[in-house]
Design a protein around this motif. Sequence first.
Motif, PDB file in Angstrom:
ATOM      1  N   GLY A 107       9.445  14.356  -5.812  1.00  0.00           N
ATOM      2  CA  GLY A 107      10.902  14.720  -5.141  1.00  0.00           C
ATOM      3  C   GLY A 107      10.459  14.729  -3.465  1.00  0.00           C
ATOM      4  O   GLY A 107      11.608  15.277  -2.734  1.00  0.00           O
ATOM      5  N   GLU A 108       9.389  14.207  -3.038  1.00  0.00           N
ATOM      6  CA  GLU A 108       9.250  13.984  -1.683  1.00  0.00           C
ATOM      7  C   GLU A 108       9.254  12.584  -1.131  1.00  0.00           C
ATOM      8  O   GLU A 108       8.638  11.888  -1.841  1.00  0.00           O
ATOM      9  N   ASP A 109       9.575  12.432   0.103  1.00  0.00           N
ATOM     10  CA  ASP A 109       9.047  11.013   0.351  1.00  0.00           C
ATOM     11  C   ASP A 109       8.054  10.960   1.592  1.00  0.00           C
ATOM     12  O   ASP A 109       7.954  11.785   2.228  1.00  0.00           O
ATOM     13  N   TYR A 110       7.257  10.010   1.356  1.00  0.00           N
ATOM     14  CA  TYR A 110       5.937   9.997   1.898  1.00  0.00           C
ATOM     15  C   TYR A 110       5.935   8.446   2.815  1.00  0.00           C
ATOM     16  O   TYR A 110       6.483   7.548   2.214  1.00  0.00           O
ATOM     17  N   HIS A 111       5.439   8.491   3.981  1.00  0.00           N
ATOM     18  CA  HIS A 111       5.646   7.217   4.708  1.00  0.00           C
ATOM     19  C   HIS A 111       4.132   6.645   5.056  1.00  0.00           C
ATOM     20  O   HIS A 111       3.266   7.311   5.202  1.00  0.00           O
ATOM     21  N   LEU A 112       4.254   5.229   4.904  1.00  0.00           N
ATOM     22  CA  LEU A 112       2.946   4.509   5.213  1.00  0.00           C
ATOM     23  C   LEU A 112       3.191   3.333   5.770  1.00  0.00           C
ATOM     24  O   LEU A 112       4.383   3.134   5.824  1.00  0.00           O
ATOM     25  N   SER A 113       2.314   2.579   6.426  1.00  0.00           N
ATOM     26  CA  SER A 113       2.406   1.314   6.703  1.00  0.00           C
ATOM     27  C   SER A 113       0.990   0.519   6.543  1.00  0.00           C
ATOM     28  O   SER A 113       0.211   1.109   6.008  1.00  0.00           O
ATOM     29  N   ALA A 114       1.162  -0.829   6.799  1.00  0.00           N
ATOM     30  CA  ALA A 114      -0.058  -1.542   6.546  1.00  0.00           C
ATOM     31  C   ALA A 114      -0.485  -2.482   7.678  1.00  0.00           C
ATOM     32  O   ALA A 114       0.293  -2.629   8.566  1.00  0.00           O
ATOM     33  N   SER A 115      -1.622  -2.745   7.897  1.00  0.00           N
ATOM     34  CA  SER A 115      -2.161  -3.716   8.868  1.00  0.00           C
ATOM     35  C   SER A 115      -2.862  -4.840   8.046  1.00  0.00           C
ATOM     36  O   SER A 115      -3.712  -4.455   7.090  1.00  0.00           O
ATOM     37  N   ILE A 116      -2.319  -6.248   8.637  1.00  0.00           N
ATOM     38  CA  ILE A 116      -2.854  -7.179   7.801  1.00  0.00           C
ATOM     39  C   ILE A 116      -3.415  -8.255   8.569  1.00  0.00           C
ATOM     40  O   ILE A 116      -3.059  -8.658   9.712  1.00  0.00           O
ATOM     41  N   GLY A 117      -4.801  -8.824   8.084  1.00  0.00           N
ATOM     42  CA  GLY A 117      -5.177 -10.016   8.778  1.00  0.00           C
ATOM     43  C   GLY A 117      -5.146 -11.007   7.981  1.00  0.00           C
ATOM     44  O   GLY A 117      -5.059 -11.104   6.997  1.00  0.00           O
ATOM     45  N   ILE A 118      -4.764 -12.158   8.806  1.00  0.00           N
ATOM     46  CA  ILE A 118      -4.783 -13.422   7.787  1.00  0.00           C
ATOM     47  C   ILE A 118      -5.624 -14.559   8.393  1.00  0.00           C
ATOM     48  O   ILE A 118      -5.870 -14.929   9.465  1.00  0.00           O
ATOM     49  N   SER A 119      -6.341 -14.988   7.357  1.00  0.00           N
ATOM     50  CA  SER A 119      -7.275 -16.506   7.783  1.00  0.00           C
ATOM     51  C   SER A 119      -6.651 -17.454   7.004  1.00  0.00           C
ATOM     52  O   SER A 119      -5.979 -17.306   5.922  1.00  0.00           O
ATOM     53  N   ALA A 127       3.297 -17.067  15.556  1.00  0.00           N
ATOM     54  CA  ALA A 127       3.647 -15.975  14.942  1.00  0.00           C
ATOM     55  C   ALA A 127       4.594 -14.872  15.935  1.00  0.00           C
ATOM     56  O   ALA A 127       5.545 -14.452  15.751  1.00  0.00           O
ATOM     57  N   THR A 128       3.879 -14.893  16.978  1.00  0.00           N
ATOM     58  CA  THR A 128       4.462 -13.823  18.258  1.00  0.00           C
ATOM     59  C   THR A 128       5.926 -14.618  18.657  1.00  0.00           C
ATOM     60  O   THR A 128       6.887 -13.840  18.517  1.00  0.00           O
ATOM     61  N   GLU A 129       5.823 -15.935  18.551  1.00  0.00           N
ATOM     62  CA  GLU A 129       7.329 -16.388  19.124  1.00  0.00           C
ATOM     63  C   GLU A 129       8.235 -16.245  18.158  1.00  0.00           C
ATOM     64  O   GLU A 129       9.413 -15.833  18.278  1.00  0.00           O
ATOM     65  N   TYR A 130       7.745 -16.366  16.628  1.00  0.00           N
ATOM     66  CA  TYR A 130       8.677 -15.979  15.547  1.00  0.00           C
ATOM     67  C   TYR A 130       9.325 -14.653  15.671  1.00  0.00           C
ATOM     68  O   TYR A 130      10.532 -14.560  15.493  1.00  0.00           O
ATOM     69  N   VAL A 131       8.361 -13.495  15.757  1.00  0.00           N
ATOM     70  CA  VAL A 131       8.798 -12.309  15.900  1.00  0.00           C
ATOM     71  C   VAL A 131       9.932 -12.026  17.142  1.00  0.00           C
ATOM     72  O   VAL A 131      10.894 -11.188  16.867  1.00  0.00           O
ATOM     73  N   ASP A 142       2.908 -24.922   3.379  1.00  0.00           N
ATOM     74  CA  ASP A 142       2.736 -24.824   4.687  1.00  0.00           C
ATOM     75  C   ASP A 142       2.282 -23.261   5.040  1.00  0.00           C
ATOM     76  O   ASP A 142       2.705 -22.517   4.671  1.00  0.00           O
ATOM     77  N   PRO A 143       1.197 -23.351   6.049  1.00  0.00           N
ATOM     78  CA  PRO A 143       0.718 -22.114   6.422  1.00  0.00           C
ATOM     79  C   PRO A 143       1.690 -20.989   7.122  1.00  0.00           C
ATOM     80  O   PRO A 143       1.177 -19.853   7.171  1.00  0.00           O
ATOM     81  N   GLU A 144       2.638 -21.585   7.553  1.00  0.00           N
ATOM     82  CA  GLU A 144       3.673 -20.715   8.070  1.00  0.00           C
ATOM     83  C   GLU A 144       4.310 -19.560   6.844  1.00  0.00           C
ATOM     84  O   GLU A 144       4.602 -18.432   7.149  1.00  0.00           O
ATOM     85  N   ALA A 145       4.223 -19.935   5.711  1.00  0.00           N
ATOM     86  CA  ALA A 145       4.474 -19.225   4.582  1.00  0.00           C
ATOM     87  C   ALA A 145       3.849 -17.733   4.711  1.00  0.00           C
ATOM     88  O   ALA A 145       4.328 -16.841   4.297  1.00  0.00           O
ATOM     89  N   ALA A 146       2.572 -17.857   5.118  1.00  0.00           N
ATOM     90  CA  ALA A 146       1.773 -16.547   5.188  1.00  0.00           C
ATOM     91  C   ALA A 146       2.251 -15.875   5.844  1.00  0.00           C
ATOM     92  O   ALA A 146       2.300 -14.710   5.778  1.00  0.00           O
ATOM     93  N   ARG A 147       3.057 -16.303   7.031  1.00  0.00           N
ATOM     94  CA  ARG A 147       3.498 -15.503   8.218  1.00  0.00           C
ATOM     95  C   ARG A 147       4.791 -14.719   7.377  1.00  0.00           C
ATOM     96  O   ARG A 147       4.941 -13.639   7.525  1.00  0.00           O
ATOM     97  N   PHE A 185       0.753  -7.797  11.630  1.00  0.00           N
ATOM     98  CA  PHE A 185      -0.288  -8.775  11.213  1.00  0.00           C
ATOM     99  C   PHE A 185      -0.560  -9.434  12.157  1.00  0.00           C
ATOM    100  O   PHE A 185      -0.116  -9.611  13.047  1.00  0.00           O
ATOM    101  N   GLN A 186      -2.094  -9.976  12.076  1.00  0.00           N
ATOM    102  CA  GLN A 186      -2.744 -10.758  13.114  1.00  0.00           C
ATOM    103  C   GLN A 186      -3.354 -11.979  12.449  1.00  0.00           C
ATOM    104  O   GLN A 186      -4.081 -11.977  11.215  1.00  0.00           O
ATOM    105  N   PHE A 187      -2.763 -13.289  12.829  1.00  0.00           N
ATOM    106  CA  PHE A 187      -3.726 -14.298  12.475  1.00  0.00           C
ATOM    107  C   PHE A 187      -5.320 -14.597  12.777  1.00  0.00           C
ATOM    108  O   PHE A 187      -5.273 -13.860  14.130  1.00  0.00           O
ATOM    109  N   HIS A 188      -6.065 -14.859  12.222  1.00  0.00           N
ATOM    110  CA  HIS A 188      -7.369 -14.969  12.740  1.00  0.00           C
ATOM    111  C   HIS A 188      -7.377 -16.111  13.933  1.00  0.00           C
ATOM    112  O   HIS A 188      -7.862 -16.436  14.971  1.00  0.00           O
TER     113      HIS A 188
END
Length: 603
Positions: free
Chosen positions: A278-290, A332-336, A255-260, A321-324
């Motif tokens: 001994g220190e904490d660093y913070h990051l995030s990611a941006s994801i594109g899905i085709s 996906a927006t509905e799900y979020v 199911d392509p939904e599994a990608a979400r 994340f964004q789908f193409h």
Amino acid sequence: MKQSLRRLGAVVVRELGDADTRRSAQLAAQSLQANQALLNSIINTAADGIAVVDLDGKVEFANPALSSLVGYATPELHGMQFSELLHTDAASTGFEDALFAPTRGASIDPVNLQTQARTRDGHSIPVEIRASGMTVNDESKFTIVIRDISERTRSAERLWQLTHFDELSGLPNRLLFRQLLEQALLDANRENKPMALLFIDLDRFKLINDTAGHDGGDEVLRQVTARLRQCLRESDLISRFGGDEFAALMRDLDDPEAARAAATRVLDAAARPYHLNGEDYHLSASIGISTYPSDSPDAASLLRNAELAMYRAKDQGKNNFQFHSPQMNARATEYVTLERSLRQAVERNEFIVHYQPQVEVATGRVIGAEALLRWNRPGADMIAPEKFIPLAEETGLIVPIGRKVLQQACTEARCWQDAGMRGFRIAVNLSPRQFAQSELVADVRRIVKECGLAPESLELEITESMVMDNPDRAAAILSELRAVGVQLAIDDFGTGYSSLAYLRRFPVNTIKVDRSFIQDVPANTDDVAITHAIIAMGRSLRLSVVAEGVETPAQANLLRRLGCDLMQGYLISKPVAAAEFGRFLQQHAVWQLQPESVAVKPA
Ligand code: C2E
Ligand code: MG
Ligand code: MG
């Protein structure tokens, strides 16, 4: 005199001639010896293994290099089948066929091949073999030269590794990813399975490099790699494209939904702090899905579209994340949005429990009820569990929600018992996530105690797939639950494994025949046969059998004839709120099957 002189002359000449011949024979022998010595020295000091093999493939001669390559002493090699020194792979077999079989005795063209030699202790060594035929004293033989190419193979492998893998993360690089992607597309096309490509770019990674230095940056990339591996399945192909860019190809998607869901996991994982010195660093990611085939039919478009979608995710404020494809994005927006409301619903106690009576088929006596969850969302209709339980399961919210259902159902069951329904039993559904959670047994024990409910008045419903995923663990948990005193039911029986063997193994009390078997009886004779078989099997295992989804008097009558113990369904009552269920109990301590009853149609 002349005569005797002639004779003497002849003798002298003969003597002299013999001496000449001897000398030249001597010289020839000496030169042969010298040649032999030279040859021996060449053969004995050659780095390559050399063997002479007869027409039957038996070794007649082996040099020291061959002996040390394969680990047999030279005398041991004599008389051995040459094939014993090779691994029985396709290449070796082909070689032997070419060498020994049809051309026996005939002079053969030199044969070359690369294969694996087999050493005395069973190891394999990559070798290159050259063989050529020769005739000695009218006998055909083969000279075989064997070269150990481990070093060359290792260098080639190392080169391949360097050109196809990323050193830092150990992941396939862009080049290899591209090759594997092409291959995966062929498979996906053949098997008609969708795939999704996630293009993952870390946000603000430069900041880490600037503050923690390049070594720190490298360490973070390694941690990101480990987290990606955890979030994705083993069959997913992860690659580092370079810098802070990663890609993941999800093959075998049902199911392509599994990608979400996967993208959500990756976002969560990437956003967890990275511990560094001994220190904490913070990051995030941006994801594109085709996705293949829906929005991208080939490798180039999968990569391009996922990258474009990734840039859109950056534009949307990163850490998302964004789908193409626009449709997938909308979903996906509905799900979020749904997930956000689900979290609020837990805080605001918007979940309520409905009850559906369970009655004895033979007598109509109401023996208990099944608790069924509903989401009472303000401003919306009551939402059925199928709409939100999968998401609650995925996000783990089902654990606190399920706990509340259990608490509420046990409390209300105790009230109905107090109101005169002695022996009233309440059935509560468990989800896979709840079942896997380590505090389940302790929670159940605590809740029945707090509600003052006898444990045997509670029946927990689990599904076949929950126990079959890990039967050993499931058997242990079920035994612990039985030790608490609660009853156990297998829900939706017949839709999964339905195996007698496991029913014996798991300490369950009840099986619930799935509604799909009941809905077409008595007209559908196959379903009648299945229902009959399940009931008979339940009987023989001394299990109580509940039929679900009974809607018509004809179904109820059939179940009575087949000897089914209990039933529930719209014929008796739809699931209703606690107050209404209380009223039902007052009116129907015993439910009467009216011959003229009209089936209540599903809403
Ligand atoms: P289930 O446990 O098999 O529940 C039976 C479902 O059949 C219920 O759907 C019930 O309303 C429906 N049903 C009962 N009688 C009839 C009938 O005569 N005709 C028809 N057409 N349907 C009937 P519901 O309430 O929508 O629940 C669906 C599923 O959601 C449940 O299937 C159960 O797997 C799950 N669920 C419900 N409540 C909970 C809960 O508290 N926790 C968990 N983990 N799952 C729940
Ligand atoms: Mg159920
Ligand atoms: Mg069911």
